[in-house]
Every structure is written in C-alpha cells, then in structure tokens.
Write a protein that holds these residues in place. Structure first.
Motif, PDB file in Angstrom:
ATOM      1  N   ALA A  93       0.808  -1.216   0.000  1.00 41.27           N
ATOM      2  CA  ALA A  93       0.000   0.000   0.000  1.00 41.27           C
ATOM      3  C   ALA A  93       0.845   1.271   0.000  1.00 41.27           C
ATOM      4  O   ALA A  93       0.534   2.232  -0.704  1.00 41.27           O
ATOM      5  N   GLU A  94       1.907   1.283   0.780  1.00 38.13           N
ATOM      6  CA  GLU A  94       2.709   2.508   0.898  1.00 38.13           C
ATOM      7  C   GLU A  94       3.277   2.930  -0.462  1.00 38.13           C
ATOM      8  O   GLU A  94       3.250   4.111  -0.817  1.00 38.13           O
ATOM      9  N   ARG A  95       3.777   1.968  -1.220  1.00 41.29           N
ATOM     10  CA  ARG A  95       4.332   2.306  -2.531  1.00 41.29           C
ATOM     11  C   ARG A  95       3.247   2.828  -3.459  1.00 41.29           C
ATOM     12  O   ARG A  95       3.447   3.810  -4.175  1.00 41.29           O
ATOM     13  N   HIS A  96       2.081   2.184  -3.453  1.00 41.89           N
ATOM     14  CA  HIS A  96       1.000   2.618  -4.332  1.00 41.89           C
ATOM     15  C   HIS A  96       0.548   4.042  -4.001  1.00 41.89           C
ATOM     16  O   HIS A  96       0.308   4.850  -4.900  1.00 41.89           O
ATOM     17  N   VAL A  97       0.441   4.339  -2.719  1.00 37.37           N
ATOM     18  CA  VAL A  97       0.018   5.680  -2.308  1.00 37.37           C
ATOM     19  C   VAL A  97       1.076   6.710  -2.693  1.00 37.37           C
ATOM     20  O   VAL A  97       0.760   7.771  -3.249  1.00 37.37           O
ATOM     21  N   LEU A 157      -3.300   7.667   5.022  1.00 35.64           N
ATOM     22  CA  LEU A 157      -3.791   7.255   3.705  1.00 35.64           C
ATOM     23  C   LEU A 157      -3.454   5.794   3.429  1.00 35.64           C
ATOM     24  O   LEU A 157      -4.253   5.067   2.842  1.00 35.64           O
ATOM     25  N   VAL A 158      -2.251   5.378   3.828  1.00 43.33           N
ATOM     26  CA  VAL A 158      -1.853   3.984   3.622  1.00 43.33           C
ATOM     27  C   VAL A 158      -2.788   3.055   4.381  1.00 43.33           C
ATOM     28  O   VAL A 158      -3.254   2.041   3.853  1.00 43.33           O
ATOM     29  N   GLU A 159      -3.091   3.413   5.632  1.00 49.52           N
ATOM     30  CA  GLU A 159      -4.001   2.587   6.435  1.00 49.52           C
ATOM     31  C   GLU A 159      -5.388   2.536   5.794  1.00 49.52           C
ATOM     32  O   GLU A 159      -6.005   1.469   5.689  1.00 49.52           O
TER      33      GLU A 159
END
Length: 204
Positions: free
Chosen positions: A97-101, A190-192
């Motif tokens: 998720a972190e990379r996508h955000v 946002l990642v969460e």
C-alpha cells in the motif's frame, strides 16, 4: 563512398537517453505552464538542447504526450505481470500500500499528469490512446482480481468485478486530484485507509 548524415547509424542507447531527457524537461514545463502554455522552445531550453534537436525525437507536443502514455502503459503492464507471478496477488496489493500511495502522490517519470488527462478531453488522438492502454491494463487487473477471489470462493459475477475494479482505479486517480487541494495529507493515514478499503474491495 561517404555515408550521408541522414543515413548515419544512430546509437539506440544514446537516442533513448535523449528522448528521456526531453520527456523529463517536458514534464517540468507542462506542470509549470500547462500543455498549451509550454512551447517547444521552453521545453528545449529546459532540456538543454536546441528545438531542432528535439524534433529529431518528437515531431511536436502531441508526440511527447503519447510517449508519456506509452511509458505509463509499460510501467503498469510490468507491475501487473509481477503481481500475476506472485502466489497471492491480492494480498500483495494490500501489503504494498505505501508504494502505491506514494506513487499516486509523487510525480514519476512515467506519469500521465492531470494536464495530459485534461488534454485528452479535447484531443481525440490522445484520448483514444489512453483508453486503449487503460482497457488493456484494466483487463489484466480484472483477471488477477477474479482469480484471487475464486481462490477464496468469493463471488466473481461481472457486475461485482467491474464495479470494484472501477472503484480501485478511481481511488488512484482521485488521490492525485485530492493532493492539489490537500498537499499536506497524512500519508501514514492514507496507507491505512488504502489497506482497509482495498481489503474490503478485494476480499469481501
């Protein structure tokens, strides 16, 4: 016999480097001045080469935008291929998720910017190319999601799949627009939120 300049052999690696140099300069100019406001002379100055030299690689701004579209398509295709090679691509999407955000919020060399999407609304050539690439990428993502849900014995009817895939894509596009209004958004939050929403879309 002397080889004419037009027939001299072009070094592919050097040519690719020059094209990337122009694309990076164009991205800066489009962000600063807009697609129509940025001139080829402005792009050439930013790239550190003559306008005539740029025309060796691109015949105008439309060609530059189409090159961004191709680069974006290639990146997305590679990403989906990598996901497809994993044992559980749905879980991988959530865990990454972190990379996508961050990629949605930070300009990337292969991004098709908001300015370019705006141009697509007026330019049928660019719009057609964007739609063609998105249709291909969307089809691959849909197949990944379908297989992942079938493994979990979850429903895979067409309406459900189409609705959830479109919602996922809208999330990524929307993050970029949202950042214009709230550039100080908390990325950890946002990642969460991404993980919560993607888990609901993919695994329920």
């Amino acid at each position: 016999m002397t080889t004419s300049p037009a027939k001299r052999r072009v070094d592919p690696e050097k040519a690719a480097g020059r094209r990337n140099q122009v694309l990076e300069a164009a991205a800066v100019c489009f962000a600063r001045s807009g697609f129509h406001g940025a001139s080829m002379s402005e792009i050439s100055k930013q790239a550190g080469m003559s306008a005539g030299h740029i025309y060796n690689y691109f015949d105008g701004k439309n060609a530059i935008i189409l090159a961004f579209v191709e680069a974006h398509s290639e990146y997305v295709s590679d990403m989906l291929s990598n996901l497809g090679s994993l044992e559980d691509p749905l879980q991988a999407l959530i865990e990454d998720a972190e990379r996508h955000v961050n990629e949605a919020l930070d300009p990337q060399p292969w991004h098709v910017s908001i300015e370019m999407y705006a141009e697509a609304s007026r330019n049928p050539v660019i719009a057609e190319r964007l739609r063609a690439h998105e249709d291909t990428a969307r089809g691959k993502l849909r197949e990944l999601v379908k297989r992942g849900r079938e493994r979990r014995n979850l429903p895979v009817d067409d309406v459900l799949l189409d609705s959830r895939i479109d919602t996922m894509i809208a999330y990524f596009h929307g993050l970029t627009v949202r950042a214009l209004h709230r550039p100080d958004m908390n990325r950890a939050g946002l990642v969460e939120a991404f993980q919560v929403s993607m888990r609901a879309l993919l695994m329920t």
